[in-house]
Design a protein around this motif. Structure first.
Motif, PDB file in Angstrom:
ATOM      1  N   PHE A   1       0.779  -1.375   3.003  1.00 55.68           N
ATOM      2  CA  PHE A   1       0.145  -2.248   3.958  1.00 55.68           C
ATOM      3  C   PHE A   1      -1.501  -2.010   3.003  1.00 55.68           C
ATOM      4  O   PHE A   1      -1.331  -1.017   3.114  1.00 55.68           O
ATOM      5  N   LEU A   2      -1.981  -3.394   3.175  1.00 58.26           N
ATOM      6  CA  LEU A   2      -3.257  -2.875   1.981  1.00 58.26           C
ATOM      7  C   LEU A   2      -4.196  -4.096   3.173  1.00 58.26           C
ATOM      8  O   LEU A   2      -5.517  -3.223   3.241  1.00 58.26           O
ATOM      9  N   VAL A   3      -4.279  -4.845   3.867  1.00 61.40           N
ATOM     10  CA  VAL A   3      -4.872  -5.916   4.262  1.00 61.40           C
ATOM     11  C   VAL A   3      -4.610  -6.858   5.605  1.00 61.40           C
ATOM     12  O   VAL A   3      -4.059  -7.184   5.333  1.00 61.40           O
ATOM     13  N   SER A   4      -5.591  -6.727   6.576  1.00 58.64           N
ATOM     14  CA  SER A   4      -5.698  -7.740   7.417  1.00 58.64           C
ATOM     15  C   SER A   4      -6.562  -8.278   7.802  1.00 58.64           C
ATOM     16  O   SER A   4      -8.049  -7.986   7.561  1.00 58.64           O
TER      17      SER A   4
ATOM     18  N   GLU B   1      -8.115  -4.986   8.931  1.00 59.89           N
ATOM     19  CA  GLU B   1      -8.448  -3.147   8.487  1.00 59.89           C
ATOM     20  C   GLU B   1      -8.331  -2.878   7.027  1.00 59.89           C
ATOM     21  O   GLU B   1      -7.411  -3.999   6.747  1.00 59.89           O
ATOM     22  N   LYS B   2      -8.278  -2.459   6.674  1.00 58.14           N
ATOM     23  CA  LYS B   2      -8.155  -1.712   4.744  1.00 58.14           C
ATOM     24  C   LYS B   2      -7.587  -0.625   4.796  1.00 58.14           C
ATOM     25  O   LYS B   2      -7.808   0.155   5.403  1.00 58.14           O
ATOM     26  N   SER B   3      -5.917  -1.098   4.269  1.00 61.55           N
ATOM     27  CA  SER B   3      -6.096   0.246   3.643  1.00 61.55           C
ATOM     28  C   SER B   3      -6.963   0.573   2.545  1.00 61.55           C
ATOM     29  O   SER B   3      -8.055   0.699   1.338  1.00 61.55           O
ATOM     30  N   GLU B   4      -6.546   2.540   2.500  1.00 67.07           N
ATOM     31  CA  GLU B   4      -7.183   2.892   0.888  1.00 67.07           C
ATOM     32  C   GLU B   4      -6.718   2.556  -0.288  1.00 67.07           C
ATOM     33  O   GLU B   4      -7.582   2.751  -0.993  1.00 67.07           O
ATOM     34  N   ILE B   5      -6.203   1.719  -0.849  1.00 71.20           N
ATOM     35  CA  ILE B   5      -5.039   1.041  -1.782  1.00 71.20           C
ATOM     36  C   ILE B   5      -6.459  -0.365  -2.038  1.00 71.20           C
ATOM     37  O   ILE B   5      -6.772  -0.557  -2.990  1.00 71.20           O
ATOM     38  N   PHE B   6      -7.056  -0.768  -0.767  1.00 71.70           N
ATOM     39  CA  PHE B   6      -7.494  -2.203  -0.515  1.00 71.70           C
ATOM     40  C   PHE B   6      -9.546  -1.662  -0.950  1.00 71.70           C
ATOM     41  O   PHE B   6      -9.898  -1.537  -0.215  1.00 71.70           O
ATOM     42  N   ASP B   7      -9.339  -1.020  -2.520  1.00 70.96           N
ATOM     43  CA  ASP B   7     -10.346  -1.042  -3.100  1.00 70.96           C
ATOM     44  C   ASP B   7     -11.140  -1.814  -3.494  1.00 70.96           C
ATOM     45  O   ASP B   7     -10.773  -3.460  -3.481  1.00 70.96           O
ATOM     46  N   ASP B   8     -12.697  -2.065  -3.777  1.00 74.30           N
ATOM     47  CA  ASP B   8     -13.331  -2.688  -4.490  1.00 74.30           C
ATOM     48  C   ASP B   8     -13.301  -3.961  -5.704  1.00 74.30           C
ATOM     49  O   ASP B   8     -13.657  -4.857  -5.642  1.00 74.30           O
ATOM     50  N   GLN B   9     -12.013  -3.716  -6.472  1.00 69.81           N
ATOM     51  CA  GLN B   9     -11.103  -4.397  -6.812  1.00 69.81           C
ATOM     52  C   GLN B   9     -10.156  -5.683  -6.309  1.00 69.81           C
ATOM     53  O   GLN B   9     -10.306  -6.838  -6.794  1.00 69.81           O
TER      54      GLN B   9
ATOM     55  N   THR C   1      -5.842 -16.518   0.219  1.00 69.73           N
ATOM     56  CA  THR C   1      -5.918 -15.674  -0.928  1.00 69.73           C
ATOM     57  C   THR C   1      -6.013 -14.422  -0.778  1.00 69.73           C
ATOM     58  O   THR C   1      -6.967 -12.893   0.315  1.00 69.73           O
ATOM     59  N   LEU C   2      -5.754 -13.551  -2.089  1.00 67.60           N
ATOM     60  CA  LEU C   2      -5.828 -12.202  -2.137  1.00 67.60           C
ATOM     61  C   LEU C   2      -6.278 -12.297  -3.319  1.00 67.60           C
ATOM     62  O   LEU C   2      -5.752 -12.960  -4.679  1.00 67.60           O
ATOM     63  N   LYS C   3      -7.536 -11.479  -3.645  1.00 65.61           N
ATOM     64  CA  LYS C   3      -8.235 -12.115  -5.441  1.00 65.61           C
ATOM     65  C   LYS C   3      -8.270 -10.442  -5.844  1.00 65.61           C
ATOM     66  O   LYS C   3      -8.377  -9.155  -5.366  1.00 65.61           O
ATOM     67  N   ILE C   4      -7.654 -10.215  -7.493  1.00 68.53           N
ATOM     68  CA  ILE C   4      -8.128  -9.059  -7.666  1.00 68.53           C
ATOM     69  C   ILE C   4      -8.423  -8.310  -9.084  1.00 68.53           C
ATOM     70  O   ILE C   4      -8.401  -9.663  -9.785  1.00 68.53           O
ATOM     71  N   ARG C   5      -9.981  -8.015  -8.874  1.00 67.69           N
ATOM     72  CA  ARG C   5     -10.697  -9.037  -9.865  1.00 67.69           C
ATOM     73  C   ARG C   5     -10.537  -8.877 -11.205  1.00 67.69           C
ATOM     74  O   ARG C   5     -10.272  -8.900 -12.272  1.00 67.69           O
ATOM     75  N   SER C   6      -9.941  -7.215 -11.768  1.00 64.96           N
ATOM     76  CA  SER C   6      -9.550  -6.853 -13.100  1.00 64.96           C
ATOM     77  C   SER C   6      -9.164  -5.788 -12.552  1.00 64.96           C
ATOM     78  O   SER C   6      -8.864  -4.522 -12.056  1.00 64.96           O
ATOM     79  N   THR C   7      -7.735  -6.285 -12.864  1.00 70.85           N
ATOM     80  CA  THR C   7      -5.956  -5.544 -12.614  1.00 70.85           C
ATOM     81  C   THR C   7      -5.764  -4.778 -13.713  1.00 70.85           C
ATOM     82  O   THR C   7      -6.013  -4.854 -14.821  1.00 70.85           O
ATOM     83  N   LYS C   8      -5.310  -3.498 -12.913  1.00 72.92           N
ATOM     84  CA  LYS C   8      -4.430  -2.515 -14.261  1.00 72.92           C
ATOM     85  C   LYS C   8      -3.371  -2.792 -13.639  1.00 72.92           C
ATOM     86  O   LYS C   8      -2.484  -3.065 -13.361  1.00 72.92           O
ATOM     87  N   LEU C   9      -3.037  -1.798 -14.362  1.00 78.06           N
ATOM     88  CA  LEU C   9      -1.360  -1.774 -14.954  1.00 78.06           C
ATOM     89  C   LEU C   9      -0.419  -1.268 -13.790  1.00 78.06           C
ATOM     90  O   LEU C   9       0.487  -1.835 -12.980  1.00 78.06           O
ATOM     91  N   GLU C  10      -1.051  -0.143 -12.894  1.00 77.32           N
ATOM     92  CA  GLU C  10      -0.597   0.118 -11.620  1.00 77.32           C
ATOM     93  C   GLU C  10      -0.617  -0.736 -10.548  1.00 77.32           C
ATOM     94  O   GLU C  10      -0.054  -0.492  -9.428  1.00 77.32           O
ATOM     95  N   ASP C  11      -1.057  -2.202 -10.564  1.00 83.27           N
ATOM     96  CA  ASP C  11      -1.391  -3.512  -9.709  1.00 83.27           C
ATOM     97  C   ASP C  11      -0.004  -3.810  -9.857  1.00 83.27           C
ATOM     98  O   ASP C  11       0.249  -4.978  -8.956  1.00 83.27           O
ATOM     99  N   SER C  12       1.314  -3.138 -10.459  1.00 83.68           N
ATOM    100  CA  SER C  12       2.073  -4.822 -10.891  1.00 83.68           C
ATOM    101  C   SER C  12       2.982  -4.089 -10.180  1.00 83.68           C
ATOM    102  O   SER C  12       2.867  -3.053  -9.355  1.00 83.68           O
ATOM    103  N   ALA C  13       3.212  -4.845  -9.537  1.00 81.96           N
ATOM    104  CA  ALA C  13       4.559  -4.602  -8.296  1.00 81.96           C
ATOM    105  C   ALA C  13       4.393  -6.440  -7.345  1.00 81.96           C
ATOM    106  O   ALA C  13       3.942  -7.758  -7.368  1.00 81.96           O
ATOM    107  N   MET C  14       5.333  -5.904  -6.028  1.00 84.59           N
ATOM    108  CA  MET C  14       5.760  -7.721  -5.516  1.00 84.59           C
ATOM    109  C   MET C  14       4.507  -7.866  -4.018  1.00 84.59           C
ATOM    110  O   MET C  14       4.510  -6.297  -3.333  1.00 84.59           O
ATOM    111  N   TYR C  15       3.703  -8.920  -4.520  1.00 85.10           N
ATOM    112  CA  TYR C  15       2.613  -8.714  -3.212  1.00 85.10           C
ATOM    113  C   TYR C  15       2.969  -9.905  -1.952  1.00 85.10           C
ATOM    114  O   TYR C  15       3.228 -11.197  -2.384  1.00 85.10           O
TER     115      TYR C  15
END
Lengths: 118, 118
Positions: free
Chosen positions: B45-48, B56-64, B76-90
């Protein structure tokens, strides 16, 4: 925090046979929902069946049924007359009842890969 | 049958770039969710989102991360500055709102966006 555990990473079944996938969960809530989702190779999440914790009767959807044991916190999925199209990853998921701070959040288990042999 | 749609189906981006993942929930649904699934791992879970704000948001859902409902149909879901570990299925999901907010309705998932960060 709620946790969901699927202890079977992989299961296999012969076509037309029956298979049961296991799921246990941990919660301090008395009312909640439980779900089984199917994820085929396309990776889309498809709802298979859901169970409301306040209902005594086990949910059934065609060839899919659950064995819900509230006291044991167990929620297994039985697939009868297995078909080749049932091959997928199956996820057990928990959701609290609405209200509080966890409204709507699904917590998933690790998944069980089901293989169906012709 | 109404369904949740997501675009794009695949996205490749360079580390540090911004990405926006789009979802069109089922039209009469008012609760929206984002989940992610790193390859080989469970769905998280990321966010509702409800009534134009995060429920609600999880600890994964940080300021990015941020979510928005810019119009009457998109989520929409925006990731401001992607990191390698953001690679996933959303995955985007939606559920129906009821007058009695205490009843959790089933979440219906979109087909997912596969994000690869290089």
């Amino acid at each position: 925090a709620q946790t969901v555990t699927q202890s079977q990473p992989e299961m296999s079944v012969q076509e037309a046979e029956t298979v049961t996938l296991s799921c246990t969960y941990d919660t301090s809530e008395s009312d909640y929902y439980l779900f089984w989702y199917k994820q085929p190779p396309s990776r889309q999440m498809i709802l298979v069946i859901r169970q409301e914790a306040y209902k005594q009767q086990n949910a059934t959807e065609n060839r899919f049924s659950v064995n819900f044991q509230k006291a044991a916190k167990s929620f297994s999925l039985k697939i009868s007359d297995s078909q080749l199209g049932d091959a997928a990853m199956y996820f057990c998921a928990y959701s609290p009842l609405g209200g509080g701070t966890s409204y709507g959040k699904l917590t998933f288990g690790q998944g069980t890969i089901l293989t169906v042999h012709p | 049958e109404p369904e949740v749609t997501q675009t794009p189906s695949h996205q490749v981006t360079q580390m540090g770039q911004e990405v926006i993942l789009r979802c069109v929930p089922i039209s009469n649904h008012l609760y929206f969710y984002w989940y992610r699934q790193i390859l080989g791992q469970k769905v998280e879970f990321l966010v509702s989102f409800y009534n134009n704000e995060i429920s609600e948001k999880s600890e994964i859902f940080d300021d990015q991360f941020s979510v928005e409902r810019p119009d009457g149909s998109n989520f929409t879901l925006k990731i401001r500055s992607t990191k390698l570990e953001d690679s996933a299925m959303y995955f985007c999901a939606s559920s129906e709102a009821l007058l009695n907010r205490l009843i959790q309705e089933t979440q219906y998932f979109g087909p997912g966006t596969r994000l690869l960060v290089l």
